[in-house]
Scaffold this motif. Sequence first.
Motif, short mmCIF file in Angstrom:
data_model
loop_
_atom_site.label_atom_id
_atom_site.label_comp_id
_atom_site.label_asym_id
_atom_site.label_seq_id
_atom_site.Cartn_x
_atom_site.Cartn_y
_atom_site.Cartn_z
N ILE A 249 48.00 52.19 31.56
CA ILE A 249 47.10 51.53 32.50
C ILE A 249 47.56 50.08 32.64
CG2 ILE A 249 44.72 50.85 32.97
CD1 ILE A 249 43.80 53.20 31.27
N THR A 250 47.70 49.61 33.86
CA THR A 250 48.24 48.27 34.10
C THR A 250 47.36 47.53 35.10
OG1 THR A 250 50.49 49.04 33.72
CG2 THR A 250 50.25 46.92 34.84
N TRP A 251 47.06 46.29 34.77
CA TRP A 251 46.40 45.37 35.70
C TRP A 251 47.34 44.19 35.94
CZ3 TRP A 251 45.29 40.18 34.88
CH2 TRP A 251 44.57 39.54 35.90
N THR A 252 47.55 43.84 37.21
CA THR A 252 48.43 42.74 37.59
C THR A 252 47.64 41.74 38.40
OG1 THR A 252 50.33 44.24 37.66
CG2 THR A 252 50.59 42.09 38.72
N LYS A 253 47.79 40.48 38.05
CA LYS A 253 47.06 39.43 38.76
C LYS A 253 47.60 39.30 40.18
CE LYS A 253 46.14 35.63 36.59
NZ LYS A 253 46.29 34.31 35.95
N PRO A 254 46.75 39.27 41.19
CA PRO A 254 47.25 39.12 42.57
C PRO A 254 47.80 37.71 42.79
CG PRO A 254 44.86 39.04 42.53
CD PRO A 254 45.29 39.41 41.13
N VAL A 261 41.72 28.05 46.25
CA VAL A 261 41.40 27.18 45.12
C VAL A 261 41.28 27.96 43.83
CG1 VAL A 261 39.73 25.50 44.24
CG2 VAL A 261 40.24 25.59 46.69
N SER A 262 40.72 29.17 43.89
CA SER A 262 40.52 29.98 42.69
C SER A 262 40.87 31.42 43.00
CB SER A 262 39.07 29.87 42.21
OG SER A 262 38.19 30.33 43.22
N LEU A 263 40.90 32.23 41.95
CA LEU A 263 41.20 33.64 42.09
C LEU A 263 40.05 34.37 42.79
CD1 LEU A 263 42.71 34.35 38.57
CD2 LEU A 263 43.96 34.34 40.73
N PRO A 264 40.35 35.51 43.43
CA PRO A 264 39.26 36.31 44.02
C PRO A 264 38.36 36.85 42.91
CG PRO A 264 41.36 37.47 44.16
CD PRO A 264 41.68 36.08 43.72
N PRO A 265 37.11 37.19 43.23
CA PRO A 265 36.18 37.66 42.19
C PRO A 265 36.68 38.88 41.42
CG PRO A 265 35.00 37.13 44.21
CD PRO A 265 36.46 37.07 44.55
#
Length: 521
Positions: A249-254, A261-265
Amino acid sequence: MTSMNAPMQPNFPRGYPQATQRSPNPPRRGAPGPVPQVMPVPMPQQGVPNPHLMAAQRNMAHPNDAALRRSRKPTDKNIPDGVEDVVIGEGVQQYKSLRELEKRLDSAMVRKRLDIQDSISRTVKRYRTLRIWISNTVENQPWQKAAEQNGTAPGANPGSGRYKVRIEGRLLDDDTDPTIPDHDESDEKDEAERDGDAMEQDGPEAEKEKTTKKHASKRPRQRFSHFFKSITVDFDRSPSVKPEETAPITWTKPQLPPNAVSLPPTADFDSLQFSRASQENLNITISLVRDETPERYKLSKELAEVLDTEEEARSGIVLGIWDYIKAMGLQEDEEKRQVRCDHRLKSIFGRDQMFFPQIPESTSAHTSPMDPIKLPYTIRVDQEFHNNPTPTIYDIRVAVDDPLRQKMIALTSNPQYAQNIRQIAALDDQLALVIQALTHSKAKHSFYTALSKDPANFVRRWTNSQRRDLETILGEATRGGGEDGAGPEFRRGGANGVWDTPVAREAVRYMLAKPDAAAAR
């Protein structure tokens, strides 16, 4: 006169030769040959000017007009001398004191702003502890079915047992650091409510739980997903478990957009969960890939010996090598950019001498990406563990920005600052206009005061001054404003004459370069 019936000759433009066409059978000597025919050369057509385009070009502002308007604006904000003698009160002295105070204040503000920008560009990092809790829960396991239904043998309804793993990370508060804001109970409650899922989960219940989590934040802070580029969960193979249940299982930061200004929720979270089916214990390894700006690299053994560290960013590598070169005195005397390599630098660059601007590129071969952080964990589904479950806890060091740096960035990027600067500039323009009017009034006052004291001599001096100015403007004034150009010194030449000077030669060259002088020659 030319006959009206004669054929008209073609009108050739200047520079075009008159091409002739010869007969294919040249005539014999002495016999009259055919008359050569002249081929007309087409004239280049000139475009018809567009009146609308010409009018638009005339109405278009010249690029130098704005510069001319700026140059004509008054900029002097100093009161002229002598005003304090004719002004009642201490207004002039107070104005001069305010001007001196303004100069000191402007100097201090500019110096402080430059210091803030310099400190922001240095990107000083601090290290804090990130605590990670890993735990799991189970449902529909055989021993749970047996406890619920008395008399049912364990293992009934095989394949229905599931587990849910939760990975949560929080920065530990350091009470000794006064720059870290305090968290009250309401903030802790809000943070607990904001914990959400980040990976794709298997099962409708987990998907429902993911959609119901809140991501609102009262205070901007760095959350668990902020410190990592990707999170991967690898499963150990088991012959009794289906292959699809052990797929990684892999999660990658967009990628963050340039203007964001900040990452999406969905990518800003403190905890993540995933759920799968299994009725036996599984070993997993959680791999965390760091996300740091600037990025740090793992150094080779040779480079680590020079820098006395095993991990460093690109800028830190260059600065460390530069400090080593200065400390060991390895610069050439004549060419400071040329470096003599000792045995340590020779093991890195493989040469006796090195040009310093080539060092950043040459050190790339001695750097490699940092190894991911690996956290082993065993997913327990047995009854013995879940009678008294305890999470597995890991503490890792992560790099965070200085909290004061965020405040300084907010100061430098405050939109109110630009608005205040524009308002101050408008007030300065108004002040310059007032000073200009005051200067004109002072000149008028001096004029009428001198006229009232001695009218005859004043009018005589003023008339002579105006006459000399008019003669200078018309080019009829004598040299120096009072010398006679017909004197004997202007008739005499030679090495010591007035004409043997750079000024005279420049004047003669300027007169000869005029168009009328060139036409006369």
